[in-house]
Design a protein around this motif. Structure first.
Motif, PDB file in Angstrom:
ATOM      1  N   ALA A 151       3.161   9.946  -0.138  1.00  0.00           N
ATOM      2  CA  ALA A 151       1.981   9.871  -1.018  1.00  0.00           C
ATOM      3  C   ALA A 151       2.313   8.464  -2.013  1.00  0.00           C
ATOM      4  O   ALA A 151       1.517   8.199  -2.654  1.00  0.00           O
ATOM      5  N   ASN A 152       3.579   8.484  -2.350  1.00  0.00           N
ATOM      6  CA  ASN A 152       4.173   7.680  -3.178  1.00  0.00           C
ATOM      7  C   ASN A 152       3.748   6.216  -2.597  1.00  0.00           C
ATOM      8  O   ASN A 152       4.223   5.908  -1.711  1.00  0.00           O
ATOM      9  N   MET A 153       2.886   5.448  -3.284  1.00  0.00           N
ATOM     10  CA  MET A 153       2.693   3.909  -2.892  1.00  0.00           C
ATOM     11  C   MET A 153       3.653   3.210  -3.042  1.00  0.00           C
ATOM     12  O   MET A 153       3.613   2.060  -2.429  1.00  0.00           O
ATOM     13  N   ASN A 154       4.739   3.430  -4.032  1.00  0.00           N
ATOM     14  CA  ASN A 154       5.851   2.599  -4.338  1.00  0.00           C
ATOM     15  C   ASN A 154       7.076   2.822  -3.541  1.00  0.00           C
ATOM     16  O   ASN A 154       7.942   2.091  -3.552  1.00  0.00           O
ATOM     17  N   ALA A 155       6.780   3.768  -2.585  1.00  0.00           N
ATOM     18  CA  ALA A 155       8.096   4.315  -1.549  1.00  0.00           C
ATOM     19  C   ALA A 155       7.996   3.166  -0.509  1.00  0.00           C
ATOM     20  O   ALA A 155       6.897   3.027   0.092  1.00  0.00           O
ATOM     21  N   TYR A 156       9.201   2.690  -0.298  1.00  0.00           N
ATOM     22  CA  TYR A 156       9.410   1.805   1.098  1.00  0.00           C
ATOM     23  C   TYR A 156      10.789   2.268   1.748  1.00  0.00           C
ATOM     24  O   TYR A 156      11.810   2.455   0.920  1.00  0.00           O
ATOM     25  N   TRP A 157      10.726   2.011   2.713  1.00  0.00           N
ATOM     26  CA  TRP A 157      12.193   2.417   3.593  1.00  0.00           C
ATOM     27  C   TRP A 157      12.992   1.142   3.872  1.00  0.00           C
ATOM     28  O   TRP A 157      12.651  -0.014   4.297  1.00  0.00           O
ATOM     29  N   GLU A 158      14.318   1.474   3.565  1.00  0.00           N
ATOM     30  CA  GLU A 158      15.249   0.147   3.354  1.00  0.00           C
ATOM     31  C   GLU A 158      15.941   0.455   4.772  1.00  0.00           C
ATOM     32  O   GLU A 158      16.818   1.342   4.530  1.00  0.00           O
ATOM     33  N   PRO A 159      15.733  -0.298   5.666  1.00  0.00           N
ATOM     34  CA  PRO A 159      16.455  -0.417   6.843  1.00  0.00           C
ATOM     35  C   PRO A 159      18.173  -0.482   6.971  1.00  0.00           C
ATOM     36  O   PRO A 159      18.962   0.054   7.854  1.00  0.00           O
ATOM     37  N   ASN A 160      18.461  -1.269   6.085  1.00  0.00           N
ATOM     38  CA  ASN A 160      20.078  -1.687   5.854  1.00  0.00           C
ATOM     39  C   ASN A 160      20.665  -0.358   5.281  1.00  0.00           C
ATOM     40  O   ASN A 160      21.825  -0.226   5.771  1.00  0.00           O
ATOM     41  N   THR A 161      19.970   0.223   4.233  1.00  0.00           N
ATOM     42  CA  THR A 161      20.747   1.231   3.512  1.00  0.00           C
ATOM     43  C   THR A 161      20.424   2.682   4.199  1.00  0.00           C
ATOM     44  O   THR A 161      21.115   3.605   3.730  1.00  0.00           O
ATOM     45  N   LEU A 162      19.341   2.504   5.000  1.00  0.00           N
ATOM     46  CA  LEU A 162      18.684   3.816   5.442  1.00  0.00           C
ATOM     47  C   LEU A 162      18.288   4.979   4.477  1.00  0.00           C
ATOM     48  O   LEU A 162      18.641   5.990   4.525  1.00  0.00           O
ATOM     49  N   ARG A 163      17.581   4.259   3.517  1.00  0.00           N
ATOM     50  CA  ARG A 163      17.252   5.021   2.249  1.00  0.00           C
ATOM     51  C   ARG A 163      15.710   4.564   1.761  1.00  0.00           C
ATOM     52  O   ARG A 163      15.261   3.672   2.060  1.00  0.00           O
ATOM     53  N   CYS A 164      15.225   5.564   1.177  1.00  0.00           N
ATOM     54  CA  CYS A 164      13.798   5.528   0.788  1.00  0.00           C
ATOM     55  C   CYS A 164      13.781   4.987  -0.711  1.00  0.00           C
ATOM     56  O   CYS A 164      14.412   5.633  -1.607  1.00  0.00           O
ATOM     57  N   LEU A 165      13.319   3.876  -1.023  1.00  0.00           N
ATOM     58  CA  LEU A 165      13.533   3.340  -2.338  1.00  0.00           C
ATOM     59  C   LEU A 165      12.148   2.998  -2.943  1.00  0.00           C
ATOM     60  O   LEU A 165      11.121   2.945  -2.309  1.00  0.00           O
ATOM     61  N   ASP A 166      12.256   3.070  -4.310  1.00  0.00           N
ATOM     62  CA  ASP A 166      11.255   2.628  -4.979  1.00  0.00           C
ATOM     63  C   ASP A 166      10.815   1.289  -5.118  1.00  0.00           C
ATOM     64  O   ASP A 166      11.969   0.446  -5.634  1.00  0.00           O
ATOM     65  N   ARG A 167       9.714   0.697  -5.101  1.00  0.00           N
ATOM     66  CA  ARG A 167       9.312  -0.612  -5.095  1.00  0.00           C
ATOM     67  C   ARG A 167       9.610  -1.172  -6.578  1.00  0.00           C
ATOM     68  O   ARG A 167      10.354  -2.512  -6.480  1.00  0.00           O
ATOM     69  N   ARG A 168       9.198  -0.619  -7.496  1.00  0.00           N
ATOM     70  CA  ARG A 168       9.555  -1.183  -8.818  1.00  0.00           C
ATOM     71  C   ARG A 168      10.658  -1.175  -9.228  1.00  0.00           C
ATOM     72  O   ARG A 168      11.274  -2.115 -10.025  1.00  0.00           O
ATOM     73  N   THR A 169      11.578  -0.010  -9.055  1.00  0.00           N
ATOM     74  CA  THR A 169      12.953   0.147  -9.755  1.00  0.00           C
ATOM     75  C   THR A 169      14.015  -0.165  -8.706  1.00  0.00           C
ATOM     76  O   THR A 169      15.020  -0.576  -9.036  1.00  0.00           O
ATOM     77  N   GLY A 170      13.655  -0.039  -7.392  1.00  0.00           N
ATOM     78  CA  GLY A 170      15.017  -0.374  -6.422  1.00  0.00           C
ATOM     79  C   GLY A 170      15.801   1.026  -6.244  1.00  0.00           C
ATOM     80  O   GLY A 170      16.911   0.870  -5.473  1.00  0.00           O
ATOM     81  N   ARG A 171      15.265   2.119  -7.090  1.00  0.00           N
ATOM     82  CA  ARG A 171      16.238   3.293  -6.800  1.00  0.00           C
ATOM     83  C   ARG A 171      15.591   4.361  -5.755  1.00  0.00           C
ATOM     84  O   ARG A 171      14.536   3.917  -5.410  1.00  0.00           O
ATOM     85  N   GLN A 172      16.669   5.056  -5.411  1.00  0.00           N
ATOM     86  CA  GLN A 172      16.039   5.957  -4.317  1.00  0.00           C
ATOM     87  C   GLN A 172      15.349   7.073  -4.663  1.00  0.00           C
ATOM     88  O   GLN A 172      15.462   7.584  -5.753  1.00  0.00           O
ATOM     89  N   ILE A 173      14.509   7.530  -3.913  1.00  0.00           N
ATOM     90  CA  ILE A 173      13.355   8.134  -4.235  1.00  0.00           C
ATOM     91  C   ILE A 173      13.446   9.468  -3.173  1.00  0.00           C
ATOM     92  O   ILE A 173      13.637   9.188  -2.148  1.00  0.00           O
ATOM     93  N   MET A 174      13.079  10.688  -3.545  1.00  0.00           N
ATOM     94  CA  MET A 174      13.064  11.750  -2.427  1.00  0.00           C
ATOM     95  C   MET A 174      11.334  11.753  -2.235  1.00  0.00           C
ATOM     96  O   MET A 174      10.779  12.309  -3.028  1.00  0.00           O
ATOM     97  N   PRO A 175      11.102  11.443  -1.073  1.00  0.00           N
ATOM     98  CA  PRO A 175       9.486  11.545  -0.784  1.00  0.00           C
ATOM     99  C   PRO A 175       9.090  12.998  -0.620  1.00  0.00           C
ATOM    100  O   PRO A 175       9.672  13.886  -0.155  1.00  0.00           O
TER     101      PRO A 175
END
Length: 111
Positions: free
Chosen positions: A87-111
């Motif tokens: 539901a977090n609109m800023n969450a996106y999947w980074e395929p290179n690192t295989l992590r879910c990141l926050d678009r604003r901060t670039g930090r990993q988030i737990m969806p």
């Protein structure tokens, strides 16, 4: 005439060979059954078994690594699915690192 003499010499030679050749007879009154087991085959089997046992730990390491890689891909697939359904609109999947990141901060988030 010369050709006839050479032919007759060859014939006489062949006749002499057949005269002196004794007939060969096989002895067929005995039956020999071999198991196919010999010292060489036993030694080869022992060497094969020793090599198999020596490579056991290496085979186990390869299998564990393959299982670990598969588990890693499986966990990443589940994490990607969760990230994309978040539901977090800023969450996106980074395929290179295989992590879910926050678009604003670039930090990993737990969806």
């Amino acid at each position: 005439m010369k050709n006839l003499r050479s032919k007759s010499a060859v014939l006489m030679l062949l006749a002499g060979v057949f005269t002196f050749a004794s007939p060969i007879h096989a002895q067929t009154d005995r039956l020999v059954i071999e198991s196919g087991d010999s010292a060489q085959s036993r030694q080869n089997a022992a060497m094969d078994k020793e090599q198999w046992n020596d490579t056991r730990s290496l085979r186990q390491k390869v299998n564990k690594r393959a299982e670990k890689e598969w588990d890693k891909a499986d966990v990443a697939f589940d994490a990607q699915d969760k990230c994309q359904q978040s539901a977090n609109m800023n969450a996106y999947w980074e395929p290179n690192t295989l992590r879910c990141l926050d678009r604003r901060t670039g930090r990993q988030i737990m969806p």
